[in-house]
Scaffold this motif. Structure first.
Motif, short mmCIF file in Angstrom:
data_model
loop_
_atom_site.label_atom_id
_atom_site.label_comp_id
_atom_site.label_asym_id
_atom_site.label_seq_id
_atom_site.Cartn_x
_atom_site.Cartn_y
_atom_site.Cartn_z
N ASP A 67 0.79 -1.32 -0.12
CA ASP A 67 -0.14 -0.02 0.03
C ASP A 67 0.84 1.29 -0.06
N LEU A 68 2.25 1.06 0.19
CA LEU A 68 2.95 2.15 0.04
C LEU A 68 3.73 2.19 -1.37
N PRO A 69 3.55 3.06 -2.28
CA PRO A 69 4.40 2.68 -3.57
C PRO A 69 5.88 2.64 -3.38
N GLU A 70 6.61 1.72 -3.88
CA GLU A 70 8.10 1.88 -3.55
C GLU A 70 8.74 2.91 -4.13
N ASP A 71 8.38 3.54 -5.22
CA ASP A 71 8.87 4.87 -5.88
C ASP A 71 9.09 6.09 -4.89
N LEU A 72 8.06 5.96 -3.98
CA LEU A 72 8.26 7.22 -2.92
C LEU A 72 9.08 7.02 -1.93
N ILE A 73 9.76 5.90 -1.76
CA ILE A 73 10.92 5.58 -0.84
C ILE A 73 12.14 5.67 -1.26
N PHE A 74 13.05 6.68 -0.84
CA PHE A 74 14.41 7.23 -0.97
C PHE A 74 15.28 6.28 -0.24
N HIS A 75 16.48 5.96 -0.80
CA HIS A 75 17.79 5.25 -0.23
C HIS A 75 18.77 6.20 -0.12
N ILE A 76 19.17 6.62 0.90
CA ILE A 76 20.34 7.36 1.10
C ILE A 76 21.38 6.70 1.69
N ASN A 77 22.75 7.01 1.73
CA ASN A 77 24.08 6.52 2.50
C ASN A 77 24.97 7.35 2.75
N TYR A 78 24.57 8.58 2.57
CA TYR A 78 25.71 9.62 3.05
C TYR A 78 25.74 10.11 4.46
N LEU A 79 25.13 9.26 5.31
CA LEU A 79 25.19 9.38 6.80
C LEU A 79 25.60 8.15 7.33
N GLY A 80 26.20 7.17 6.42
CA GLY A 80 27.07 6.05 7.05
C GLY A 80 26.53 4.55 6.39
N ASP A 95 23.06 2.42 4.20
CA ASP A 95 21.87 2.56 3.40
C ASP A 95 20.41 2.76 4.34
N GLN A 96 19.83 3.72 3.88
CA GLN A 96 18.83 4.07 4.86
C GLN A 96 17.72 4.56 4.06
N PRO A 97 16.40 3.63 4.17
CA PRO A 97 15.19 3.95 3.22
C PRO A 97 14.53 5.15 4.04
N THR A 98 13.93 5.95 3.35
CA THR A 98 13.19 7.30 4.26
C THR A 98 12.25 7.69 3.26
N PHE A 99 11.25 7.94 4.05
CA PHE A 99 9.75 8.49 3.32
C PHE A 99 9.25 9.54 4.18
N THR A 100 9.69 10.50 4.14
CA THR A 100 9.42 11.63 5.07
C THR A 100 9.39 13.14 4.20
N LEU A 101 8.60 14.00 4.87
CA LEU A 101 8.77 15.51 4.19
C LEU A 101 9.87 16.22 4.93
N ASN A 102 9.93 15.72 6.32
CA ASN A 102 11.09 16.40 7.22
C ASN A 102 12.24 15.48 7.22
N PHE A 103 13.25 16.16 7.36
CA PHE A 103 14.86 15.40 7.46
C PHE A 103 15.03 15.46 8.84
N SER A 104 15.82 16.41 9.21
CA SER A 104 16.49 16.45 10.57
C SER A 104 15.21 16.80 11.81
N LYS A 105 15.44 16.20 12.77
CA LYS A 105 14.59 16.20 13.94
C LYS A 105 15.27 15.45 15.01
#
Length: 492
Positions: free
Chosen positions: A295-308, A310-320
């Motif tokens: 029910d959550l489309p995969e193409d909305l999930i981002f994968h980042i690795n510049y914090l150390g 691979d991290q999947p993330t689906f948010t509008l906000n980043f740091s908190k």
């Protein structure tokens, strides 16, 4: 011989805070000051201004938590400097968030096997959660329409006119038409029948509210699900449901466990809930959970690795800060099902105490429901001399913040006052509030006295009962005495 030192006028170490030159000038408002300010003076300046804010625990306008245990506050303070998004650096915080998602999904009867991870994430309140849910529905609908070779540029969403403003923000920000079911007098939530009538092929979802902002009422999600199932069957569509349980998501499972509103209903695909409301955490935490991973489309999930890593993330906000997530986990394991149920039952009992006290005054009409969020919404029976806004204004003098507002369009002539019963609102405070409301009414009655009844051609005008004829003997219709001041005594 003794040593002595002459202090300059600028040496603040010997001055009282209130005698220093920093206090003598107005605080900076438009430009950063050129020079530094001693820490104790800066603290005192800000602290003094904050004294003029209202007291959070007397802010009965807000659903947001205003009290937590000292042990949890310590966890919050100790984790304020942890950035939640640094998952590789703070793996335990990430694990605690995932545990919260699993527990909340289970509370809402998500169809998962034991030990299976749920799909969801922590958010900055329910506003972000609703944005994410809406985006997921929009993308799924667009992908489906593209696959069928149909236009996908005019999505719409069906809600009641009683929705919180974050739904209007979602619609405007992400270019989705908002189709609102109008409310009407004595029916202040979305009518499921009318909602389903408004659904068309471009409807990405129907949003139901479990705990209306206006009066705390639960919408009938079960009826909505049944009606929508039938329409989907007839049309071949697969229009889903989102439940905005910002206020009621931590109420219904404990007070109304048999009420079907969650993932027990097949068309409910996602649910948001505010941890900082009846989840009992300070402001800044919400949750969004999906029925299943698909029910959550995969193409909305981002994968980042510049914090150390691979991290999947689906948010509008980043740091908190990680603090509210840790606080939510504390509450879930500290209270457990038993503790949450006890707190919600106590809130509901105190709501009934307040409701009974207001009814006893015979001055108010109750607009909230006994089944719903522990909210007491009420309006004046007689608004000819003053209105709810005046009552709200005068209650401020006693420290109470009780909002007055108007209902949405088609019921905008209805104004009401609303009291949100939170964990820290005791029976004693409920009784005190009734006493203060009664006192305010007495004051307003004196400031706005009723006009004497008008007598024309020997007739006493009584608005509620038409005309009473007043003969010379002072008796109207044989059984109503009329005193010298023109007021009818006895049964009218």
């Amino acid at each position: 011989m003794g040593l002595s030192k002459t202090f300059s006028a600028s040496d603040v170490s010997v001055h009282s805070t209130y005698a220093s030159r920093y206090i003598r000038d107005s605080p900076a408002k438009y430009k950063m000051p050129e020079n530094s300010t001693p820490k104790d003076v800066a603290f005192q300046m800000i602290n003094d201004e904050l004294m003029l804010d209202g007291k959070p625990r007397l802010n009965l306008a807000s659903f947001v938590t205003t009290w937590m245990e000292p042990e949890c506050e310590k966890l919050i303070m100790d984790s304020l400097n942890k950035n939640y998004v640094d998952m590789d650096e703070y793996p335990v915080t990430t694990e605690l968030q995932n545990r919260c998602v699993n527990m909340i999904a289970d509370l809402f009867h998500a169809p998962h096997e034991d030990g299976e991870a749920a799909t969801g994430t922590g958010t900055v309140g329910s506003s972000e959660a609703i944005m994410l849910a809406g985006l997921a529905f929009k993308r799924k609908w667009q992908n489906k329409m593209k696959a069928q070779g149909k236009p996908y540029d005019k999505p719409n969403i069906v809600t009641g006119a009683n929705v919180q403003v974050c739904w209007e923000k979602f619609a405007r920000y992400f270019e989705v038409e908002l189709k609102e079911v109008k409310v009407r007098e004595d029916y202040y939530v979305m009518d499921p029948v009318k909602a389903v009538e408004m659904v068309d092929e471009n409807t990405i979802c129907v949003a139901a509210i479990l705990g209306s902002t206006y009066n705390g009422e639960f919408e009938d999600v079960k009826l909505l699900n049944d009606l929508l199932l039938e329409k989907n069957k007839q049309t071949g569509w697969d229009t889903p449901i989102h439940v905005d349980a910002a206020s009621g998501g931590f109420i219904a499972p404990f007070l109304y466990p048999d009420l079907e509103w969650d993932f027990r209903l097949p068309l409910v695909k996602s649910i948001n809930v505010s941890g900082h409301k009846y989840g009992l955490v300070y402001a800044g935490i919400g949750w969004i959970v999906w029925r299943a991973k698909e029910d959550l489309p995969e193409d909305l999930i981002f994968h980042i690795n510049y914090l150390g890593a691979d991290q999947p993330t689906f948010t509008l906000n980043f740091s908190k800060s990680s603090s509210q997530i840790i606080a939510q986990y504390y509450q879930l394991i500290r209270l457990g099902f038993e503790g949450y149920r006890n707190i919600m039952e106590n809130c509901q009992n105190n709501a009934m105490v307040l409701k009974a006290g207001l009814i006893k005054t015979e001055r108010f009409k109750i607009l909230s429901k006994d089944i719903g969020v522990p909210v007491v919404a009420f309006s004046l029976k007689n608004r000819t001399r003053y209105n709810e806004f005046k009552v709200s204004e005068n209650l401020r003098r006693s420290g109470w913040i009780v909002p007055a507002y108007s209902m949405p369009e088609d019921a905008k002539h209805v104004a009401l006052l609303r009291v949100v019963i939170r964990e820290d609102f005791s029976c004693t405070l409920a009784e005190r509030l009734v006493s203060d409301i009664t006192h305010v009414l007495q004051e307003l009655d004196m400031l706005h006295p009723a006009a004497p009844p008008a007598i024309e051609n020997g007739h006493l005008k009584v608005a509620a009962n038409g005309l009473l004829k007043v003969p010379a003997n002072g008796v109207a219709n044989g059984d109503h005495e009329v005193a010298a001041n023109g007021v009818a005594n006895g049964k009218a």
